[in-house]
Design an enzyme around this catalytic site. Structure first.
Site, mmCIF file in Angstrom:
data_model
loop_
_atom_site.group_PDB
_atom_site.id
_atom_site.type_symbol
_atom_site.label_atom_id
_atom_site.label_comp_id
_atom_site.label_asym_id
_atom_site.label_seq_id
_atom_site.Cartn_x
_atom_site.Cartn_y
_atom_site.Cartn_z
ATOM 1 N N ARG A 127 0.817 -1.235 0.000
ATOM 2 C CA ARG A 127 0.000 0.000 0.000
ATOM 3 C C ARG A 127 0.843 1.274 0.000
ATOM 4 N NH1 ARG A 127 -3.050 -2.971 3.920
ATOM 5 N NH2 ARG A 127 -4.717 -4.071 2.855
ATOM 6 N N LYS A 149 2.807 11.310 -11.450
ATOM 7 C CA LYS A 149 1.961 10.410 -12.234
ATOM 8 C C LYS A 149 2.745 9.143 -12.492
ATOM 9 C CE LYS A 149 -1.210 13.324 -14.859
ATOM 10 N NZ LYS A 149 -1.656 13.679 -16.225
ATOM 11 N N GLU A 191 8.972 17.565 -25.059
ATOM 12 C CA GLU A 191 8.301 18.007 -23.824
ATOM 13 C C GLU A 191 8.813 19.396 -23.409
ATOM 14 O OE1 GLU A 191 5.825 16.174 -22.809
ATOM 15 O OE2 GLU A 191 6.296 14.035 -23.044
ATOM 16 N N LYS A 233 6.736 22.863 -14.728
ATOM 17 C CA LYS A 233 5.948 21.699 -14.314
ATOM 18 C C LYS A 233 5.621 21.780 -12.822
ATOM 19 C CE LYS A 233 4.852 16.960 -14.714
ATOM 20 N NZ LYS A 233 5.023 15.688 -15.398
ATOM 21 N N GLU A 243 -4.917 16.835 -11.294
ATOM 22 C CA GLU A 243 -5.537 17.147 -12.583
ATOM 23 C C GLU A 243 -7.042 17.372 -12.491
ATOM 24 O OE1 GLU A 243 -3.514 15.416 -15.894
ATOM 25 O OE2 GLU A 243 -5.309 15.510 -17.140
ATOM 26 N N ARG A 247 -3.817 21.178 -14.629
ATOM 27 C CA ARG A 247 -2.744 20.239 -14.974
ATOM 28 C C ARG A 247 -2.922 19.621 -16.356
ATOM 29 N NH1 ARG A 247 0.445 15.716 -11.267
ATOM 30 N NH2 ARG A 247 1.703 14.946 -12.992
ATOM 31 N N ASN A 251 -0.788 18.139 -21.082
ATOM 32 C CA ASN A 251 -1.037 17.124 -22.106
ATOM 33 C C ASN A 251 -1.137 17.719 -23.500
ATOM 34 O OD1 ASN A 251 -1.107 14.669 -20.609
ATOM 35 N ND2 ASN A 251 -3.012 15.394 -19.690
ATOM 36 N N HIS A 254 -0.640 15.621 -26.591
ATOM 37 C CA HIS A 254 -0.678 14.224 -26.170
ATOM 38 C C HIS A 254 -1.928 13.484 -26.623
ATOM 39 C CE1 HIS A 254 2.744 15.427 -23.799
ATOM 40 N NE2 HIS A 254 2.873 14.232 -23.260
ATOM 41 N N HIS A 258 -0.819 10.271 -28.193
ATOM 42 C CA HIS A 258 -1.151 8.950 -27.653
ATOM 43 C C HIS A 258 -1.841 8.084 -28.702
ATOM 44 C CE1 HIS A 258 -1.053 10.274 -23.123
ATOM 45 N NE2 HIS A 258 0.150 10.073 -23.632
ATOM 46 N N HIS A 271 7.662 8.159 -27.455
ATOM 47 C CA HIS A 271 6.636 9.036 -26.883
ATOM 48 C C HIS A 271 6.867 10.493 -27.301
ATOM 49 C CE1 HIS A 271 3.793 10.742 -24.036
ATOM 50 N NE2 HIS A 271 4.758 11.521 -23.580
HETATM 51 N N1 LIG Z 1 4.665 10.289 -15.495
HETATM 52 C C1 LIG Z 1 4.639 11.346 -16.266
HETATM 53 O O1 LIG Z 1 4.222 12.438 -15.857
HETATM 54 C C2 LIG Z 1 5.132 11.212 -17.662
HETATM 55 C C3 LIG Z 1 5.403 12.358 -18.418
HETATM 56 C C4 LIG Z 1 5.941 12.208 -19.691
HETATM 57 C C5 LIG Z 1 6.191 10.946 -20.185
HETATM 58 N N2 LIG Z 1 5.906 9.855 -19.424
HETATM 59 C C6 LIG Z 1 6.206 8.503 -19.917
HETATM 60 O O2 LIG Z 1 7.616 8.389 -20.077
HETATM 61 C C7 LIG Z 1 7.874 7.382 -21.051
HETATM 62 C C8 LIG Z 1 8.949 7.859 -21.985
HETATM 63 O O3 LIG Z 1 10.118 8.096 -21.245
HETATM 64 P P1 LIG Z 1 11.549 8.105 -21.956
HETATM 65 O O4 LIG Z 1 11.464 8.905 -23.183
HETATM 66 O O5 LIG Z 1 12.520 8.468 -20.919
HETATM 67 O O6 LIG Z 1 11.692 6.595 -22.453
HETATM 68 P P2 LIG Z 1 12.502 5.317 -21.890
HETATM 69 O O7 LIG Z 1 12.362 5.179 -20.440
HETATM 70 O O8 LIG Z 1 12.066 4.192 -22.743
HETATM 71 O O9 LIG Z 1 14.019 5.667 -22.221
HETATM 72 C C9 LIG Z 1 14.409 5.812 -23.559
HETATM 73 C C10 LIG Z 1 15.530 4.846 -23.940
HETATM 74 O O10 LIG Z 1 16.779 5.372 -23.496
HETATM 75 C C11 LIG Z 1 17.460 4.414 -22.689
HETATM 76 N N3 LIG Z 1 18.210 5.220 -21.722
HETATM 77 C C12 LIG Z 1 17.707 5.862 -20.651
HETATM 78 N N4 LIG Z 1 18.647 6.631 -20.084
HETATM 79 C C13 LIG Z 1 19.778 6.461 -20.805
HETATM 80 C C14 LIG Z 1 21.076 7.017 -20.722
HETATM 81 N N5 LIG Z 1 21.381 7.943 -19.809
HETATM 82 N N6 LIG Z 1 22.007 6.615 -21.619
HETATM 83 C C15 LIG Z 1 21.667 5.711 -22.590
HETATM 84 N N7 LIG Z 1 20.441 5.187 -22.734
HETATM 85 C C16 LIG Z 1 19.513 5.556 -21.844
HETATM 86 C C17 LIG Z 1 16.378 3.531 -22.157
HETATM 87 O O11 LIG Z 1 16.858 2.266 -21.800
HETATM 88 C C18 LIG Z 1 15.417 3.456 -23.328
HETATM 89 O O12 LIG Z 1 15.872 2.524 -24.266
HETATM 90 C C19 LIG Z 1 6.551 7.094 -21.727
HETATM 91 O O13 LIG Z 1 6.068 5.857 -21.286
HETATM 92 C C20 LIG Z 1 5.651 8.205 -21.261
HETATM 93 O O14 LIG Z 1 4.292 7.822 -21.202
HETATM 94 C C21 LIG Z 1 5.400 9.966 -18.183
HETATM 95 ZN ZN LIG Z 2 4.612 13.334 -22.482
#
Ligand SMILES: NC(=O)c1ccc[n+]([C@@H]2O[C@H](COP(=O)([O-])OP(=O)(O)OC[C@H]3O[C@@H](n4cnc5c(N)ncnc54)[C@H](O)[C@@H]3O)[C@@H](O)[C@H]2O)c1
Ligand SMILES: [Zn+2]
Length: 366
Positions: A127, A149, A191, A233, A243, A247, A251, A254, A258, A271
């Protein structure tokens, strides 16, 4: 809201008893100070992925050495296609098998995929256990690690299973960006551009002047872009953590994005790539709604393209796009709601007639 902690920039996120700091700077991973003041626990767990763990997990483990009697490491498969139940369960299996109690601290070391899964695991395990975000992608440093999130994807919709759950701290070491593949730098810039579009037109102007420096990973340019993005942010989330309204502007791009991601299958487009293209479409929709002029749409399109992001969407057909957008979390009772630009640096949420949305899709997908 800016401060300095241990000589590094820090942005405070103000959420009452859930407030925390985002530490930003080069070399933070190796500084024990980055992890001072976290709760004591018998067990700490570094959750990372198959790309990031070999590069950075040992360094985080060294920085944490001596603080926790047991330090586990969990390696998830990398990539958006693995932001799923199987990865989430892998964390629960490891925690339970090791007998980790409800005070265990989780460290999410990686991009947004690791951060979202590990954050959700922290929200659910017994939890709720404390967790720390250690983002290693530009996208994670400017966006996903901040604001609480957490989620995994469902085959029928992105981020559909999740929780609001704030970390205790965000440790964004800018030096980790040195090893990021170029395509991921561009994805993160989507972003960053988003913040300029929705909240700060002067920042958008700064990005137009510095996009080449950012792509070249100029340290000062990256430091400013990450800090300004986190400030924006933090301000939005500080006003509307769950949200209820405001907030939603985070998006921007997005709803279209999405639809591209789930329409093509997760992982096909990154993404950030889908968001880049989605912002162009959402800006065009804003123009068609009479809110902004065509010159602004062109300006944003040019910046997105210069950041190395796609500005032409995949052909899924307007009907498929609309179907995918109806399951978007902003949709209410099947009515799709879009984040639109009302004026440079100002966003709002609006409904739009299907015909107008279909016209935008036809104009931007080839
Ligand atoms: N929670 C939120 O508020 C929020 C906001 C925006 C996006 N997201 C989510 O985030 C995700 C995308 O995140 P992302 O773009 O970081 O993708 P990711 O986590 O897949 O990372 C991108 C790639 O880079 C690699 N990588 C990471 N750090 C590295 C480094 N320092 N050196 C070499 N390789 C590295 C990873 O292994 C992966 O292959 C999506 O699922 C999206 O929905 C969430
Ligand atoms: Zn995003």
């Amino acid at each position: 809201m800016d401060e300095t902690v241990g000589g590094h920039a820090a942005v405070a996120i103000d959420l009452g008893e859930r407030s925390y700091d985002i530490l930003i700077g080069r070399g933070l991973l190796d500084e024990g100070q980055s992890f001072d003041g976290l709760p004591a626990a018998a067990c700490a767990v570094i959750v990372s992925d198959s790309n990031v763990a070999p590069l950075y997990a040992q360094r985080v483990a060294s920085a944490l050495a001596g603080r926790y009697p047991r330090l586990l490491q969990i390696e998830l498969p990398a990539g958006e296609a693995h932001k799923d139940w199987a990865a989430l369960n892998k964390i629960f299996d490891a925690l339970l098998a090791a007998g980790c109690d409800r005070k265990s601290v989780l460290f999410a070391l990686g991009g947004g995929v690791v951060g979202d899964i590990a954050g959700f695991a922290a929200a659910c395990y017994m939890r709720g256990v404390p967790f720390v975000q250690v983002p290693t992608t530009l996208l994670a440093q400017v966006d996903s690690s901040v604001g609480g999130k957490t989620a995994i994807n469902h085959p029928l919709g992105k981020n559909m299973i999740g929780a609001f759950y704030q970390p205790l701290r965000v440790v964004a070491d800018l030096a980790t960006l040195d090893t990021l593949p170029p395509r991921e730098v561009s994805a993160g810039l989507a972003e960053v551009i988003k913040y300029g579009a929705i909240a700060d037109d002067a920042f958008l102007g700064w990005l137009e002047a510095h996009v080449a420096a950012l792509l070249a990973r100029d340290a000062a340019a990256l430091a400013f872009a990450v800090r300004r993005s986190c400030e924006i942010k933090a301000s939005v989330v500080g006003q509307d953590e769950r949200e209820g309204g405001l907030r939603a502007i985070l998006n921007f791009g997005h709803t279209f994005g999405h639809a591209i991601e789930s329409g093509l299958g997760y992982g096909e487009w990154l993404h950030g790539e889908a968001v880049g293209c989605g912002m162009v479409m959402a800006a065009d929709l804003s123009a068609r709604l009479g809110l902004i002029d065509a010159a602004y749409v062109q300006r944003l399109t040019r910046l997105v393209a210069r950041a190395g992001l796609p500005v032409v969407g995949p052909v899924l057909g307007p009907e498929r796009y609309l179907e995918l957008m109806r399951v978007d979390k902003k949709a209410e009772g099947g009515t799709i709601r879009f984040v639109v630009i009302e004026a440079p640096g100002r966003a709002a949420v609006r409904e739009a007639p299907d015909e107008l949305v279909a016209a935008v899709i036809d104009a931007h997908c080839a």
